[in-house]
Design an enzyme around this catalytic site. Structure first.
Site, PDB file in Angstrom:
ATOM      1  N   ASP A 214      11.793 -45.353 -41.104  1.00 50.89           N
ATOM      2  CA  ASP A 214      12.780 -45.712 -42.120  1.00 50.89           C
ATOM      3  C   ASP A 214      13.377 -44.466 -42.770  1.00 50.89           C
ATOM      4  O   ASP A 214      12.669 -43.487 -43.038  1.00 50.89           O
ATOM      5  CB  ASP A 214      12.095 -46.567 -43.192  1.00 50.89           C
ATOM      6  CG  ASP A 214      13.051 -47.056 -44.256  1.00 50.89           C
ATOM      7  OD1 ASP A 214      13.838 -47.962 -43.962  1.00 50.89           O
ATOM      8  OD2 ASP A 214      13.016 -46.517 -45.377  1.00 50.89           O
ATOM      9  N   GLU A 282      27.009 -40.800 -44.469  1.00 50.06           N
ATOM     10  CA  GLU A 282      28.306 -40.344 -43.978  1.00 50.06           C
ATOM     11  C   GLU A 282      28.205 -39.481 -42.731  1.00 50.06           C
ATOM     12  O   GLU A 282      29.174 -39.360 -41.974  1.00 50.06           O
ATOM     13  CB  GLU A 282      29.043 -39.587 -45.082  1.00 50.06           C
ATOM     14  CG  GLU A 282      28.322 -38.353 -45.587  1.00 50.06           C
ATOM     15  CD  GLU A 282      29.035 -37.695 -46.763  1.00 50.06           C
ATOM     16  OE1 GLU A 282      30.278 -37.669 -46.765  1.00 50.06           O
ATOM     17  OE2 GLU A 282      28.342 -37.231 -47.693  1.00 50.06           O
TER      18      GLU A 282
END
Length: 543
Positions: A214, A282
């Protein structure tokens, strides 16, 4: 268009140790899968009780979201003991039983590991916060206040507000990229790395077949604590302070790949183990490529390209193909349209009246793509995003941003097993999240009784991918159609090619099968001579 019943046998030249390459993996969110003890929360014995259903889908593996000891401020992604099972889910013995049963059914088992942060109640953090001189003082990210008492820099957390919380015990701030109750580990520290590798070893020794890592790009920060630069305002609506910054320094440190290589060495010391990363943000594509670069890093990674996309169109699929070239250096992709962190795809990409048609088409498209395929529980039923009233919300992000975002709770509601049972057969008591009224008619037993239901198509499509090796591991090449909303691509090469075409729109488009092809699978395409109906999909082989 006639469906050709012929199928090719799956290639036998793929090593057994590479079972994961092209695999179909079914994600289970334990809190919401099946409640075996009627406390309103799903558990490990409940998963074990339903594994035959999962195996009937034809998938290769299951991925279990966190079931570890946790105060559940972020529903298990705030881990208090990496090697313990939270009592609401059961015991380590229950996990061992689940693992044994899954293996007996031919299912591999992946677990979720969160190595960027822990819970604030983790024993490591309790010791770390106790003083500046204890042996775990540097296991988390601590920093002094600025002269005026403000936080060390301008970093913002994903869930809103500064990434820093003051701790009077040490007289310092600690860093948290997520909730204040989720302090960030200092993974630059060699002792922390060794402990995390020992945790991996604990679960690999227990027999797990893989690990989903994760928030991998959050594992290391810039020790110099430089401010993040602002993002230029483009007029796009921003709901969180986190969205106002480029996250150059609070995450994505260049030392992360070296630690991933250590993980891979450990995984490779066991037979056939698989490591897949979740990477968002991003610079996700750049980082996925970096973290899976061959040789010696992670086997695969997936990001949020589809999970956060507002619409599904050919350009989006084409961009995904371009991002993962077969160049011998770039790693292997993994794809998912839905998971526990994003609203369900059928509700993001189609109108309610088109739900079933779109859900069926999307499943065929997913299994036709190059890479590993993750199917989120309920996706095989075509479940739409559940409506959860404000007073029943559990997700801290959804509560903080209400009503600007759909939140995650609507994708986490209980699996509907029985149409006419209370709470859809998930539990005999009120569950932790309510069952959406629309989900009852989509319950497993209702779809089992309907030969044309999404569930049966899901099984058929997964078997199709198993039979045709080019769908699992073959190349993928986009085909220009010149028609808006019409997606076409080829899987494989040479004489072994499958042609795939999908109408991603809610209107028919002009199209007919080119000469020299025979249909091997289709959905929503009946009576489509000369055109492709709305949300139709067709797969064909050369004659």
């Amino acid at each position: 268009m006639e469906l050709d019943a012929q199928s090719e046998e799956r290639s036998q030249d793929q090593p057994a140790s590479e079972w994961w390459k092209g695999a179909v993996i079914y994600q289970i969110y334990p809190r919401s899968f099946f409640d075996s003890n009627n406390d309103g929360i799903g558990d490990l014995p409940g998963i074990t009780a339903r594994l035959e259903y999962v195996a009937s889908l034809g998938v290769d593996a299951i991925w279990l979201s966190p079931f570890f000891t946790s105060p559940m401020r972020d529903f298990g992604y705030d881990v208090a003991d990496y090697r313990g099972v939270d009592p609401i889910f059961g015991t380590l013995d229950d996990f061992d039983v689940l693992l044994e049963r899954a293996h007996a059914l031919g299912l591999k088992v992946l677990i979720d590991q969160v190595y960027s942060h822990t819970s604030e109640v983790h024993a490591w953090f309790q010791q770390s916060r106790s003083s500046r001189s204890n042996e775990k003082a540097d296991w988390y990210v601590w920093a002094d206040a600025k002269p005026d008492g403000s936080p060390p820099n301008n970093w913002q957390s994903v869930f809103g507000g500064p990434s820093w919380t003051w701790d009077a015990r040490r007289g310092q701030y600690y860093m948290h990229n997520f909730l204040p109750e989720q302090p960030d580990l200092n993974v630059h520290n060699p002792a922390v790395q060794e402990e995390l590798l020992d945790t991996m070893r604990f679960w690999l020794d227990r027999g797990v077949d893989g690990i989903r890592l994760d928030a991998v790009n959050f594992m290391m920060h810039d020790p110099a604590l430089h401010d993040n630069p602002p993002i230029k305002n483009t007029g796009t609506r921003r709901t969180r302070p986190f969205d106002f910054q480029h996250h150059y320094f609070n995450q994505s440190h260049p030392d992360i790949p070296a630690f991933l290589e250590r993980m891979r060495v450990l995984a490779d010391s066991y037979e056939g183990r698989f490591l897949v990363a979740e990477v968002g943000g991003e610079r996700a594509q750049e980082e996925m490529e970096l973290y899976t670069r061959r040789p010696g890093r992670l086997h695969s990674a997936y990001g949020f390209l589809y999970l956060y996309a507002e619409s599904l169109d050919p350009a989006l699929v084409g961009s995904a193909v371009d991002l993962w070239p077969s160049d011998g250096v770039t790693g292997w992709p993994s794809w998912t349209f839905s998971n526990h962190d994003a609203p369900r795809a059928v509700s993001r990409w189609a109108a309610e009246g088109d739900r079933e048609a779109f859900a069926n088409m999307a499943l065929l498209l997913l299994v036709a793509m190059r890479g590993n395929v993750f199917i989120y529980q309920g996706e095989e039923l075509g479940l739409p995003q559940a409506m959860v009233p404000f007073d029943r919300l559990q997700d801290p992000e959804a509560i903080a941003n209400w009503p600007q975002t759909l939140g995650r709770d609507g994708a986490r509601t209980p699996m509907p097993w029985t149409r006419r049972a209370c709470h859809g057969g998930f539990s005999e008591v009120e569950p932790w999240l309510p069952v959406d009224a629309r989900h009852f008619d989509l319950a497993v037993d209702a779809q089992e009784a309907d030969a044309g239901a999404t569930l049966h198509l899901a099984r058929r499509f997964v078997r199709l991918r198993e039979r045709h090796s080019v769908l699992r591991t073959g190349a993928m090449r986009m085909v220009e159609t010149g028609v808006d909303g019409l997606l076409a691509f080829e899987r494989g090469s040479g004489d072994r090619v499958i042609f795939c075409v999908f109408n991603l729109t809610c209107e028919p488009v002009s199209w007919d099968m080119p000469a020299g092809w025979k249909v091997i699978e289709q959905v929503n395409a009946a009576g489509g001579d000369g055109c492709l109906p709305a949300y139709a999909g067709v797969l064909a082989q050369r004659i």
